[in-house]
Structure formats: structure tokens, C-alpha cells
Design an enzyme around this catalytic site. Structure first.
Site, PDB file in Angstrom:
ATOM      1  N   ILE A   1       0.830  -1.117   0.025  1.00 41.79           N
ATOM      2  CA  ILE A   1       0.072  -0.116  -0.040  1.00 41.79           C
ATOM      3  C   ILE A   1       0.836   1.151   0.068  1.00 41.79           C
ATOM      4  O   ILE A   1       2.232   1.071   0.349  1.00 41.79           O
ATOM      5  CB  ILE A   1      -0.881  -0.024   1.047  1.00 41.79           C
ATOM      6  CG1 ILE A   1      -0.234   0.236   2.375  1.00 41.79           C
ATOM      7  CG2 ILE A   1      -2.081  -1.320   1.236  1.00 41.79           C
ATOM      8  CD1 ILE A   1      -1.278   0.149   3.839  1.00 41.79           C
ATOM      9  N   ASP A   2       0.350   2.284  -0.209  1.00 37.89           N
ATOM     10  CA  ASP A   2       1.215   3.452  -0.632  1.00 37.89           C
ATOM     11  C   ASP A   2       1.865   3.804   0.712  1.00 37.89           C
ATOM     12  O   ASP A   2       1.263   3.797   1.770  1.00 37.89           O
ATOM     13  CB  ASP A   2       0.194   4.734  -1.159  1.00 37.89           C
ATOM     14  CG  ASP A   2      -0.328   4.454  -2.585  1.00 37.89           C
ATOM     15  OD1 ASP A   2       0.435   3.474  -3.000  1.00 37.89           O
ATOM     16  OD2 ASP A   2      -1.416   5.270  -2.834  1.00 37.89           O
TER      17      ASP A   2
END
Length: 480
Positions: free
Chosen positions: A260-261
Site C-alpha cells: 500500500i502507498d
């Protein structure tokens, strides 16, 4: 006394590209309390892919060697840790060894870096090597093209035992240098990320408190924002996988199964074994892993499925269009719920360093519950910005949404986009749009990977993250 020309020729770099930092901008590559390095040929690059990235070949003329200064003693140096208070400008050096030597010694003398600093770069995974140098960039000077041809001449390559049986393409494949004492054969290429990307929040987190579950094969982490799941190209040390492994006292480091970012928080699954990594990757490919996100937006979003197509180019901001375009990726997410919540208080925004991006503070924000149907990089962020409801704090996409609201025709793939007279004019508009936006947040945005679940061998696995940062009545610190 100047060094002999033969010795200098094996050490001093000559640049493909000679745009240098002025003396007042020498890099502060050390920790915040270490003295500055004095480097007189420190090129500055905006990013690893920037046109000012250059290739340094360790070959100089006798005339250049005569003018070379003597080597000054290295300054006192404490190491790369603790993390510096400020980011250094990205700097990448490319070297070619002209004689057999140890990697650490060669980099240290060629770039004027303390040996301990070079050792730390290698530990961070910031140094790569290839048996044969890559093709020089189009902007390289003729002299530097000549140097490349010299070290890659077939007659030279035939004499190198290390590349026998390999094609040139195979020999140009890069690998990480893992030991300062790794021997380099003459002709070996090195790429040194002198200022690796840093993740200072790793040192502030109570990592045990972020662990949601520990199973036989995996660990589920409530990832904090402003951290990387598995590290960066030039920094594999400061990552959730490494710090969680240490917090749990695991002898074998955890492995990443998905991403995930950096600016997002929430559920991440880390694997204890290669076997589970393979299993989980298979579940993702077969769309057996369900992910639910919470997004804090500036305006309400209608319930239902949102569909876009994403440009298949690995650059931020990712461009999306409501119209189907050949070879563009399908992006779909389902808005399950959208409710009104208070705009994050000033104290919470300060603690989490939320970027206001120039968006005026409102009385209310909107928390959207999202079922992610396809998993493309930046998909939720790009899609929500495209419909005029950007995520709070998202400097990569909120500014683009604001620009499109003020002038709907400016977005090259928006509903009211302009008609372009040629492909060249359209490409110019796209480049201008990307250049104006896409600044990746360094802290937190209003996006949480709230839930993750999957079924495997008859068992259901389901996990949920904690309260998102924007819904905390009082800031409960997860700092050490």
C-alpha cells in the site's frame, strides 16, 4: 603531492554530465549532527530518472590527473543513523572500475565518502553493480561515449572470465552490492545512491503495538503512514518488514506479499515463509483477497461502482479517463457507504503533518467505505480526484482536482478536455499536467486499508485495522 597519473586514473571520476552543485550546496549526507562533507563534484538530480542523472567513468586524462587535489582526511562520521532531520536532494553516481578492487574502497575514494558511510549505503541496499556498464544516455558527451566503448569493446570483454557464456544484456543486469569487501573486477559498473530515500517515522513507532495478528505463516500489521512496506529502491533497511521483524524478535526477516502507498495506513500482510508468499500472491492473482478501504474526501461520493481506465505509465499523478482507451488498465471500486464526519482538527493535522494542499478547511469531510475491485497503483486516489472528491492531504492528486475544478478543460483526459490538433500537442498537454502535479505526500493522507480477508484451505482469515487517524477524538500517540 599530487597522486601519480596512473593511480588517479583508476579513482577520480569523469562525468557524463557536468552540471555540479555550487559550493554552498554541498550535500549534507550525514546525520544531522555530523560535519558536512566537502565534495567538489557533487551532481544534483531531481529524481533517479531525471535527465541530470549521469554516468561517471573512473578514467581521466593525464592532464586532469596532474591538477587533481590531494585527498584530505575523512571527517568524523557517526553513520547514517539516526535519520537526518532533512531530506538530501537525490544524488546518483555511476562508476566504472578500471582495475580490480574492493567495492567499499573504490566507492569511498572515487566519491570522497567516508568508508563507514559507504558501508551504510551498502547495508541500506543503495549500491548496485553490473558486470558491464549500460548504454550511456543520449545527452552524454562524445568523450564519455568513447570511454563506454572502450570498457565494453568486444576484445576487452572477451578477456573477462566473469562474463564468459553471458550475453551483453545478461551482463548488464544489476544486482545489489551486499558487502563493502565485495571484489570488483576491472570493468565492473556501479550505481551508487548517495542520498537514499529516508523514512524517519520508522524510529518513532511502537511497532509491537501495530501488530494485529501473528500466525504460523504470516503477520498482519496495521501499517503506520509515512513508512514503506518493503522499502525503496535505495533503502531496504527502513521498512515495515524490517522493523516489525525486529520488534517480534524473528530470526528470519518478514517478506512483503503486497503493497500500500507510503502515505497510507492500515492492514498489510507480511509473510514468514517463501511458501506463504507464493500462496498469497496466487490468491491475489485469482482475486481471492478482499480489501476494504476508508477514504476521507472533501465532498460526498455516491454509492455504487466507479469505473475509470488508467494510463499504463509508471509516473505520478496517474492519469485516468472515463472513456475506454486501448491498453489502458481497467480501474473499478465500489463505494459501499459514505458518511459525514468532522473535518480533522488542527491539533490532529499538526501531529500527523497533514498537507492542506491549499484546500480551505471545511466544517465537514466525508468518510467513504470502498470495496477495491481492481488493484492498480494509486487507483483510489486517482479515481476520487477525477470525480472532484479528492482525498484530504493528498498533494499528488488534490492539487490536480483543484486545477480541474477551476478550469475543467485543463485536464487532458477530463470530461471537458480540449480537442488537440495533433498528437504532439496532446503529449505536450499531458507532460504539462504531470509536471504541475504529482508531488507525493511525505506524511499521511486520508486513506486507510481498513480490512483484509481471504479464504484458504477451508479457513476464513479476516483482519481489521484500528481507528483511522482522522477519527481520533484525542491523539493517542503510537510513538516509542
Amino acid at each position: 603531492m599530487p597522486k601519480p597519473a596512473a593511480s588517479v586514473a583508476s579513482l577520480l571520476p569523469q562525468l557524463w554530465h557536468r552540471r555540479l552543485l555550487p559550493p554552498t550546496l554541498v550535500p549534507r549526507a550525514l546525520s544531522s549532527f555530523s560535519p558536512l562533507l566537502t565534495i567538489h563534484s557533487a551532481p544534483r538530480c531531481r529524481s533517479p530518472l531525471s535527465p541530470c542523472t549521469h554516468l561517471t567513468a573512473a578514467a581521466v586524462s593525464t592532464a586532469a590527473a596532474v591538477d587533481a587535489p590531494t585527498t584530505a582526511p575523512y571527517p568524523v562520521y557517526d553513520r547514517l543513523l539516526p535519520c537526518p532531520l532533512q531530506d538530501d536532494p537525490p544524488r546518483i553516481e555511476h562508476l566504472v572500475a578500471r582495475e580490480d578492487e574492493m567495492a567499499g574502497d573504490f566507492i569511498s575514494r572515487s566519491l570522497g565518502l567516508p568508508p563507514l558511510y559507504v558501508a551504510d549505503l551498502i547495508k541500506f541496499g543503495a549500491v548496485y553493480y553490473a558486470l558491464v556498464a549500460p548504454q550511456p544516455p543520449p545527452y552524454a558527451a562524445p568523450e564519455h561515449v568513447r570511454i563506454f566503448r572502450e570498457v565494453t569493446d568486444p576484445s576487452v570483454l572477451r578477456r573477462r572470465a566473469s562474463i564468459k557464456g553471458k550475453t551483453v544484456r545478461e551482463a548488464q543486469k544489476t544486482f545489489r552490492v551486499t558487502d563493502p569487501n565485495q571484489p570488483l573486477e576491472a570493468g565492473t559498473y556501479l550505481r551508487v545512491h548517495v542520498h537514499p530515500k529516508r523514512f524517519p517515522r520508522c524510529y518513532e513507532i511502537d511497532w509491537k503495538s501495530r501488530v494485529i495478528a501473528v500466525a504460523d505463516d504470516y503477520v498482519v500489521l496495521d501499517k503506520p503512514a509515512a513508512t514503506s512496506v518493503g522499502g525503496a529502491t535505495d533503502n531496504i533497511e527502513e521498512s515495515c518488514a524490517v522493523f516489525t521483524s525486529r520488534a517480534l524478535g524473528l530470526e528470519t526477516p518478514l517478506m512483503t506479499t503486497h503493497q500500500i502507498d507510503n502515505c497510507s495506513e492500515g492492514c498489510v500482510v507480511l509473510s514468514k515463509t517463501k511458501e506463504f508468499c507464493s500462496v498469497f500472491h496466487g490468491l491475489i492473482r485469482e482475486k481471492q483477497v478482499k480489501k476494504v478501504y476508508l477514504a476521507l474526501t472533501t465532498a460526498p461520493v455516491s454509492i455504487g461502482i466507479i469505473t475509470h481506465y488508467m494510463r499504463p505509465v509508471n509516473r505520478a499523478p496517474r492519469l485516468v479517463s472515463e472513456d475506454h482507451i486501448g491498453k489502458w488498465y481497467l480501474c473499478q471500486m465500489e463505494i459501499l457507504d459514505c458518511k459525514k464526519v468532522p473535518w480533522p482538527s488542527s491539533s490532529i493535522r499538526k501531529v500527523y503533518s497533514v498537507n492542506d494542499c491549499g484546500w480551505p478547511q471545511q466544517e465537514a469531510a466525508y468518510e467513504c467505505k470502498i470495496n477495491l475491485l481492481t488493484g492498480k497503483t494509486h487507483q483510489i486516489r486517482a479515481q476520487l480526484a477525477a470525480i472532484g472528491t479528492p482525498i484530504i492531504g493528498d498533494s499528488a492528486y488534490m492539487t490536480a482536482a483543484m486545477a480541474a475544478m477551476a478550469n475543467p478543460s485543463i485536464n487532458p483526459f477530463g470530461r471537458e478536455r480540449l480537442s488537440y490538433n495533433s498528437e504532439e500537442e496532446k503529449e505536450a498537454a499531458i507532460e504539462a499536467w504531470i509536471a504541475a502535479h504529482g508531488k507525493e505526500p511525505k506524511s499521511v493522507i486520508g486513506l486507510q486499508a481498513s480490512e483484509i480477508s481471504w479464504d484458504y484451505e477451508g479457513e476464513h482469515h479476516s483482519y481489521k485495522a484500528g481507528v483511522p487517524w482522522w477519527r481520533q477524538d484525542s491523539v493517542e500517540s503510537d510513538l516509542v
